[in-house]
Design a protein around this motif. Structure first.
Motif, mmCIF file in Angstrom:
data_model
loop_
_atom_site.group_PDB
_atom_site.id
_atom_site.type_symbol
_atom_site.label_atom_id
_atom_site.label_comp_id
_atom_site.label_asym_id
_atom_site.label_seq_id
_atom_site.Cartn_x
_atom_site.Cartn_y
_atom_site.Cartn_z
ATOM 1 N N UNK A 82 0.831 -1.209 0.000
ATOM 2 C CA UNK A 82 0.000 0.000 0.000
ATOM 3 C C UNK A 82 0.866 1.260 0.000
ATOM 4 N N UNK A 83 2.008 1.210 0.648
ATOM 5 C CA UNK A 83 2.916 2.361 0.626
ATOM 6 C C UNK A 83 3.463 2.583 -0.776
ATOM 7 N N UNK A 84 3.827 1.506 -1.447
ATOM 8 C CA UNK A 84 4.315 1.633 -2.824
ATOM 9 C C UNK A 84 3.234 2.224 -3.725
ATOM 10 N N UNK A 85 2.007 1.752 -3.588
ATOM 11 C CA UNK A 85 0.920 2.276 -4.410
ATOM 12 C C UNK A 85 0.648 3.737 -4.061
ATOM 13 N N UNK A 86 0.653 4.074 -2.791
ATOM 14 C CA UNK A 86 0.358 5.441 -2.367
ATOM 15 C C UNK A 86 1.426 6.442 -2.769
ATOM 16 N N UNK A 87 2.674 6.004 -2.812
ATOM 17 C CA UNK A 87 3.761 6.917 -3.158
ATOM 18 C C UNK A 87 4.085 6.927 -4.649
ATOM 19 N N UNK A 94 -0.596 9.799 -2.489
ATOM 20 C CA UNK A 94 -2.007 9.672 -2.154
ATOM 21 C C UNK A 94 -2.109 9.234 -0.691
ATOM 22 N N UNK A 95 -2.433 10.180 0.153
ATOM 23 C CA UNK A 95 -2.474 9.905 1.587
ATOM 24 C C UNK A 95 -3.636 9.012 1.975
#
Length: 118
Positions: A82-87, A94-95
């Motif tokens: 999820x961190x990879x997708x969000x960053x 995308x917070x």
């Protein structure tokens, strides 16, 4: 000790989820603080998984081993994904995706407690 670590992870992840949502609405979000918070949460989940793995090696068995191992693997994998997708955004992170990732950790750790793992 495992239960207190699990509760600490849950409380920290709830606070981090709220922090990520607040950051999403700020005009100048602080990405470094958000990433550092996610790193601390990941360290907590890795420590919890390591302690759980040690108890499995010592002979402790949950009622449903396959479900327990699936939650254990998910606790280690969901936050980095999820961190990879969000960053991965082009302009800004995308917070909300980061908040969903930390909220998913809350659900997974609670399920680990229910299945008897933490």
């Amino acid at each position: 000790m495992k239960q207190s670590l699990a509760v600490t992870n849950i409380v920290y992840a709830v606070g981090l989820t709220i922090w990520q949502v607040v950051q999403a609405y700020r005009p100048t979000p602080k990405i470094r603080l958000s990433v550092m918070g996610l790193v601390v949460l990941q360290i907590g989940t890795v420590l919890m998984a390591a302690l759980d793995g040690l108890s499995l090696l010592q002979g402790w068995r949950p009622q449903e081993m396959a479900v327990h191992l699936a939650y254990l693997a998910a606790s280690l994998l969901v936050l980095p994904i999820m961190t990879f997708i969000g960053l991965a955004g082009r302009k800004e992170p995308n917070y909300f995706v980061l908040a969903i990732g930390s909220a998913a950790v809350v659900v997974i750790v609670v399920r680990l407690l229910v299945t008897g793992g933490a």
